[in-house]
Design a protein around this motif. Structure first.
Motif, PDB file in Angstrom:
ATOM      1  N   ARG A  26       0.878  -1.147  -0.049  1.00 24.94           N
ATOM      2  CA  ARG A  26      -0.149  -0.108  -0.041  1.00 24.94           C
ATOM      3  C   ARG A  26       0.894   1.313  -0.094  1.00 24.94           C
ATOM      4  NH1 ARG A  26      -1.938  -0.794   4.435  1.00 24.94           N
ATOM      5  NH2 ARG A  26      -0.968   0.852   5.620  1.00 24.94           N
ATOM      6  N   THR A  27       2.059   1.131   0.696  1.00 24.77           N
ATOM      7  CA  THR A  27       2.929   2.686   0.879  1.00 24.77           C
ATOM      8  C   THR A  27       3.954   2.513   0.020  1.00 24.77           C
ATOM      9  OG1 THR A  27       3.931   1.458   2.769  1.00 24.77           O
ATOM     10  CG2 THR A  27       1.874   2.534   3.113  1.00 24.77           C
ATOM     11  N   GLY A  28       4.391   1.551  -0.513  1.00 29.74           N
ATOM     12  CA  GLY A  28       5.622   1.432  -1.264  1.00 29.74           C
ATOM     13  C   GLY A  28       6.846   1.107  -0.233  1.00 29.74           C
ATOM     14  N   ALA A  29       6.849   0.652   0.823  1.00 29.17           N
ATOM     15  CA  ALA A  29       7.667   0.462   1.779  1.00 29.17           C
ATOM     16  C   ALA A  29       8.657  -0.844   1.273  1.00 29.17           C
ATOM     17  CB  ALA A  29       7.124   0.348   3.166  1.00 29.17           C
ATOM     18  N   ILE A  30       9.800  -0.512   1.725  1.00 27.25           N
ATOM     19  CA  ILE A  30      10.573  -1.909   1.658  1.00 27.25           C
ATOM     20  C   ILE A  30      10.349  -2.925   2.604  1.00 27.25           C
ATOM     21  CG2 ILE A  30      13.093  -2.410   1.820  1.00 27.25           C
ATOM     22  CD1 ILE A  30      13.950   0.220   0.920  1.00 27.25           C
ATOM     23  N   ASN A  31      10.029  -4.038   2.203  1.00 28.23           N
ATOM     24  CA  ASN A  31       9.632  -5.024   3.187  1.00 28.23           C
ATOM     25  C   ASN A  31      10.711  -5.975   3.882  1.00 28.23           C
ATOM     26  OD1 ASN A  31       8.254  -7.043   4.551  1.00 28.23           O
ATOM     27  ND2 ASN A  31       6.734  -7.710   2.887  1.00 28.23           N
ATOM     28  N   LEU A  32      11.068  -5.461   4.814  1.00 28.56           N
ATOM     29  CA  LEU A  32      11.998  -6.152   5.880  1.00 28.56           C
ATOM     30  C   LEU A  32      11.459  -7.193   6.735  1.00 28.56           C
ATOM     31  CD1 LEU A  32      14.974  -3.652   6.185  1.00 28.56           C
ATOM     32  CD2 LEU A  32      14.587  -5.197   4.199  1.00 28.56           C
ATOM     33  N   GLY A  33      10.258  -7.239   6.724  1.00 34.60           N
ATOM     34  CA  GLY A  33       9.458  -8.083   7.825  1.00 34.60           C
ATOM     35  C   GLY A  33       9.416  -9.434   7.367  1.00 34.60           C
ATOM     36  N   GLN A  34       9.061  -9.854   6.136  1.00 37.76           N
ATOM     37  CA  GLN A  34       8.931 -11.322   5.988  1.00 37.76           C
ATOM     38  C   GLN A  34      10.485 -12.062   5.364  1.00 37.76           C
ATOM     39  OE1 GLN A  34       5.357 -11.502   3.213  1.00 37.76           O
ATOM     40  NE2 GLN A  34       4.908 -13.203   4.585  1.00 37.76           N
ATOM     41  N   GLY A  35      10.748 -13.186   5.887  1.00 40.86           N
ATOM     42  CA  GLY A  35      12.102 -13.523   5.828  1.00 40.86           C
ATOM     43  C   GLY A  35      12.409 -14.572   4.393  1.00 40.86           C
ATOM     44  N   PHE A  36      12.199 -13.885   3.324  1.00 40.00           N
ATOM     45  CA  PHE A  36      12.515 -14.428   2.158  1.00 40.00           C
ATOM     46  C   PHE A  36      13.551 -13.775   1.337  1.00 40.00           C
ATOM     47  CE2 PHE A  36       8.679 -12.147   1.225  1.00 40.00           C
ATOM     48  CZ  PHE A  36       9.020 -11.281   0.254  1.00 40.00           C
ATOM     49  N   PRO A  37      14.437 -14.254   0.463  1.00 37.80           N
ATOM     50  CA  PRO A  37      15.344 -13.593  -0.146  1.00 37.80           C
ATOM     51  C   PRO A  37      14.528 -13.041  -1.429  1.00 37.80           C
ATOM     52  CG  PRO A  37      16.032 -16.001   0.239  1.00 37.80           C
ATOM     53  CD  PRO A  37      14.758 -15.742   0.555  1.00 37.80           C
ATOM     54  N   ASP A  38      15.155 -11.779  -1.976  1.00 38.34           N
ATOM     55  CA  ASP A  38      14.835 -11.193  -3.127  1.00 38.34           C
ATOM     56  C   ASP A  38      15.759 -11.408  -4.355  1.00 38.34           C
ATOM     57  OD1 ASP A  38      16.790  -9.764  -2.255  1.00 38.34           O
ATOM     58  OD2 ASP A  38      15.799  -7.922  -2.535  1.00 38.34           O
ATOM     59  N   GLU A  39      16.568 -12.528  -4.319  1.00 41.61           N
ATOM     60  CA  GLU A  39      17.309 -12.909  -5.536  1.00 41.61           C
ATOM     61  C   GLU A  39      17.456 -14.390  -5.454  1.00 41.61           C
ATOM     62  OE1 GLU A  39      21.312 -11.592  -5.099  1.00 41.61           O
ATOM     63  OE2 GLU A  39      20.947 -11.390  -2.913  1.00 41.61           O
ATOM     64  N   ASP A  40      17.902 -15.057  -6.502  1.00 40.14           N
ATOM     65  CA  ASP A  40      17.502 -16.505  -6.811  1.00 40.14           C
ATOM     66  C   ASP A  40      18.874 -16.973  -6.415  1.00 40.14           C
ATOM     67  OD1 ASP A  40      15.017 -16.759  -7.934  1.00 40.14           O
ATOM     68  OD2 ASP A  40      15.759 -16.277  -9.898  1.00 40.14           O
TER      69      ASP A  40
END
Length: 401
Positions: free
Chosen positions: A38-52
């Motif tokens: 909703r806000t465009g915030a950077i999600n450092l909440g959930q623990g999943f990587p953002d690269e393969d």
């Protein structure tokens, strides 16, 4: 009129799965992820990587699909993956696991843990001892199995348990001692004294040790030491891990459990009625990953340590008191100096204030102990460096004047 049978409704409510009205209770994770969108915030909440993950593993999955590995695999998992898991345990820890009778492939570590608890717990007189804060699925799995959760608090600054409190929690009613090491959410690695006391108490009271070791290759201050390697432990320990965190493939949901054949058979008896089997083309790919050179594992550990250092420095600069992790994906910080004595309320305003999403540690704490961790916030470091740098710049807006 509810379609949920009364007993299941009570179990789900006790695990926090239902609202008082009987609806599915929304989690703080879903709420914070929605806030990020909703806000465009950077999600450092959930623990999943953002690269393969490593190309060798991804290429092996693509090859397996092309070669027809798209139907049900064997119930215990494909033989090559079970062999690779056995080789991995011997290679890194000197543990022997018969791939045919002592290894079981599961739909991620969460299914392995749930199937294990459903297999081992006989009713409300059986207790499961866990360290608190704890990964949120533990309480739900214990409740679904009809058991009773008993918690041992982890104390700051290093999030280790008091050995006397641990000893008091484990009794003849204890069916399982569940150990998550390295620990989510605190990032703690348990001391040799804690590990030895877990084994002593399990032997004294006839309990089974179940270990959640999904961060085993992300221990920063030294090699990971599985409890199963300690004297008197292997014969009563079920060791759980998965590919998701080690190879940055959390969406594949390939996990495993290994231990004594009789216990593995009990877990398989339950597991076959849960997912039955899963992930045919991913299983040979994970086998490739487990056989990667040592440099892959050491490089992954060093890269995540560097990300934690970047995030930790940014949090300190912003005004947080940081508890540096010893392993895993997460950094825990005290938000008191920033008006975050109530971390849940603080996290709900953080997306608008700083354009960053985090999770209050109280999401991992039972209701009666919320106050002990009320000001603590969990941030995920398992993101690209450029994302963490952007988050650091945004968090600087919180810096006290």
């Amino acid at each position: 009129m509810s379609v949920i049978p009364g007993a299941w409704r009570r179990t789900a409510a006790g695990a926090g799965l239902l609202s008082p009205q009987g609806d599915v209770a929304p989690t703080i994770f879903a709420e914070m992820s929605a806030a990020a969108v909703r806000t465009g915030a950077i999600n450092l909440g959930q623990g999943f990587p953002d690269e393969d993950g490593p190309h060798e593993v991804l290429d092996a999955a693509r090859a397996a699909i092309a070669q027809g590995a798209n139907q049900y695999p064997p119930g215990r998992g494909i033989p090559d993956l079970r062999a690779a898991i056995s080789e991995h345990q011997q290679r890194f820890y000197g543990l022997t696991a018969d791939p045919d009778t002592e290894v079981l492939v599961t739909a991620g570590a969460t299914e392995a843990l749930t199937a294990t608890l459903l297999a081992l717990i006989d009713g409300p007189d059986d207790e499961v001892v866990v360290f608190e804060p704890y990964y949120d699925s533990y309480a739900a799995a214990v409740a679904l199995a009809g058991g009773r959760l008993r918690t041992v608090p982890l104390h700051r600054p290093d999030f280790q348990p008091d050995l006397d409190e641990l000893s008091a929690a484990v009794t003849d009613r204890t069916r399982v001692i569940l150990v998550n090491d390295p620990h989510n959410p605190t990032g703690a690695v348990f001391s040799p004294q804690v590990q030895a006391e877990v084994v002593r108490l399990a032997n004294k009271h006839g309990a089974i040790i179940v270990t959640d070791e999904v961060y085993e290759h992300l221990s920063f201050d030294g090699p990971h030491v599985p409890i199963a390697t300690l004297p008197g432990a292997a014969e009563r320990t079920l060791t759980v891990s998965s590919a998701g965190k080690t190879f940055s493939v959390t969406g594949w949901k390939i996990g495993w459990v290994h231990g004594p054949a009789a216990l593995i058979t009990a877990v398989l008896t339950v597991k076959q009625y849960l997912t039955y089997v899963n992930g045919s083309p991913f299983q040979p790919a994970v086998a490739v990953g487990l056989r990667l050179p040592d440099t892959y594992f050491s490089d992954a550990r060093a890269a995540l340590r560097a990300k934690h250092a970047l995030l930790g420095d940014a949090l300190v600069s912003a005004g947080f008191e940081v508890h540096a992790p010893q392993g895993g994906y997460f950094t825990v910080a005290d938000a008191t100096a920033l008006g975050g004595a109530d971390a849940a309320a603080f996290c709900r305003t953080l997306p608008e204030r700083a354009g960053v999403v985090a999770i209050p540690l109280t999401a991992f704490v039972s209701p009666q102990h919320q106050g002990d961790y009320a000001e603590l916030v969990r941030f995920a470091a398992c993101k690209r460096i450029e994302v963490l740098e952007q988050a650091a710049a945004r968090l600087a807006a919180l810096r006290p004047v």
